[in-house]
Design an enzyme around this catalytic site. Structure first.
Site, PDB file in Angstrom:
ATOM      1  N   ARG A 182       0.731  -1.278  -0.258  1.00 18.24           N
ATOM      2  CA  ARG A 182      -0.066  -0.122  -0.084  1.00 18.24           C
ATOM      3  C   ARG A 182       0.943   1.215   0.311  1.00 18.24           C
ATOM      4  O   ARG A 182       2.054   1.252   0.182  1.00 18.24           O
ATOM      5  CB  ARG A 182      -1.000  -0.255   1.066  1.00 18.24           C
ATOM      6  CG  ARG A 182      -2.054   1.123   1.007  1.00 18.24           C
ATOM      7  CD  ARG A 182      -3.228   0.522   2.449  1.00 18.24           C
ATOM      8  NE  ARG A 182      -2.595   0.558   3.089  1.00 18.24           N
ATOM      9  CZ  ARG A 182      -2.421   1.365   4.022  1.00 18.24           C
ATOM     10  NH1 ARG A 182      -2.937   2.741   3.756  1.00 18.24           N
ATOM     11  NH2 ARG A 182      -1.807   2.102   6.082  1.00 18.24           N
ATOM     12  N   LYS A 213       3.017  -6.780  13.474  1.00 12.77           N
ATOM     13  CA  LYS A 213       2.402  -7.161  11.999  1.00 12.77           C
ATOM     14  C   LYS A 213       3.139  -8.412  11.576  1.00 12.77           C
ATOM     15  O   LYS A 213       3.933  -9.860  12.122  1.00 12.77           O
ATOM     16  CB  LYS A 213       3.125  -6.432  10.890  1.00 12.77           C
ATOM     17  CG  LYS A 213       2.656  -6.564   9.661  1.00 12.77           C
ATOM     18  CD  LYS A 213       2.598  -5.977   8.365  1.00 12.77           C
ATOM     19  CE  LYS A 213       2.248  -5.585   7.184  1.00 12.77           C
ATOM     20  NZ  LYS A 213       2.941  -5.125   6.213  1.00 12.77           N
ATOM     21  N   ARG A 238      -2.293   5.472  13.190  1.00 14.88           N
ATOM     22  CA  ARG A 238      -1.071   5.110  14.651  1.00 14.88           C
ATOM     23  C   ARG A 238      -1.644   5.529  16.297  1.00 14.88           C
ATOM     24  O   ARG A 238      -2.117   6.806  16.266  1.00 14.88           O
ATOM     25  CB  ARG A 238       0.265   6.388  14.373  1.00 14.88           C
ATOM     26  CG  ARG A 238       1.400   5.728  13.212  1.00 14.88           C
ATOM     27  CD  ARG A 238       2.220   4.507  12.904  1.00 14.88           C
ATOM     28  NE  ARG A 238       3.117   4.344  12.369  1.00 14.88           N
ATOM     29  CZ  ARG A 238       2.528   3.922  10.952  1.00 14.88           C
ATOM     30  NH1 ARG A 238       1.458   3.109  10.974  1.00 14.88           N
ATOM     31  NH2 ARG A 238       3.582   3.343  10.058  1.00 14.88           N
TER      32      ARG A 238
END
Length: 276
Positions: free
Chosen positions: A73, A138, A273
């Site tokens: 992305r 992640k 965030r």
């Protein structure tokens, strides 16, 4: 291992992928898929977008053991490591005349989260719009690209990257931490069986999505929301937006409660965030 979880036996790193093992994991759904597995590929998404298979009623899947030029992305490079990741793309076609699908990347993320939980991974979270985390690190990423109808059936190429067992010292730019399934499960899962399980989960959720839209799956996504009720900062689309994350709406838009009211974030070209 908790009841109801699935253990996927690993294969040696130098073992060539066995597509029949993917079919075995898919079970009765195997006839709905066409699976190809390449040793190397520049980008599975690009390959399916550029050389779109003919519509033969099946869902076409392209997996690779090493992706050399993957795209993420916001124009970022999609990082993967030969033998340490599972990277694949699948082509899903929609009903002729259907509207542009909303919340599709969130459905894909949910399918991954549910698959990981069935394997026994704890602490799975979803970061809007396209990351799967475990305890904030992640574990997998999603890239969805639409193929316009132009007189044909609208389709989407769904790209997925899953960390299987990362090399020591790996760092992903702009990502606080990373994890992999080997660390979370205590063993390296079979890539082929994992691919089959993810595709089966996608198949089921996409059937629900086709009938009832994202709204039918929104509650399940909210339960995994990594930033639920937390202060966040949205950047990347002009002025930063600061507020509390209250979830997503029926179209998959991110909802932020700020000082001036509720704000809907529709674009995926943002950076989400914690606001600390």
């Amino acid at each position: 291992m908790p009841p109801g979880t699935v253990r996927l036996s690993s294969l040696p790193d130098n073992t060539a992928p066995d597509v029949s093992a993917v079919a075995a994991a898919l079970g009765s759904l195997a006839h709905d898929f066409s699976v190809r597995w390449l040793e190397t590929c520049v980008s599975t998404n690009t390959e399916l977008m550029t050389h779109t298979p003919a519509d033969d009623g099946r869902i076409h899947v392209l997996a690779t053991s090493a992706q050399t030029g993957g795209r993420g992305r916001r124009g970022r490079q999609w990082l993967s490591w030969p033998g340490h990741s599972l990277t694949f793309s699948s082509l899903w076609r929609f009903t002729p005349g259907a509207p542009v699908p909303a919340g599709l990347s969130l459905v894909v993320g949910l399918a991954l989260a549910l698959t990981f939980e069935k394997l026994g991974v704890e602490g799975v979270q979803l970061k809007w719009p396209n990351d799967v985390l475990v305890h904030g690190h992640k574990l997998a990423g999603v890239l969805v690209e639409l193929i316009p109808g132009r007189g044909r059936t609208m389709a989407a190429v769904v790209g997925i990257g899953i960390n299987i067992g990362l090399p020591a010292g790996v760092h992903i730019p702009e990502q606080a931490g990373v994890s992999d399934l080997t660390h979370e499960l205590g063993h390296a899962p079979s890539r082929e069986a994992l691919l089959g399980l993810v595709l089966a989960e996608l198949h089921g959720l996409f059937q629900t999505y086709a009938v009832a839209g994202f709204d039918a799956l929104r509650g399940a996504w909210q339960q995994h929301n990594a930033f639920a009720s937390l202060p966040v900062r949205i950047s990347g689309e002009g002025k930063d937006i600061v507020g509390t994350c209250v979830g997503v709406d029926e179209d998959g838009a991110l909802l932020i409660q700020g000082d001036s009211g509720l704000v809907r974030i529709l674009s995926g070209e943002v950076s989400l965030r914690p606001n600390t």
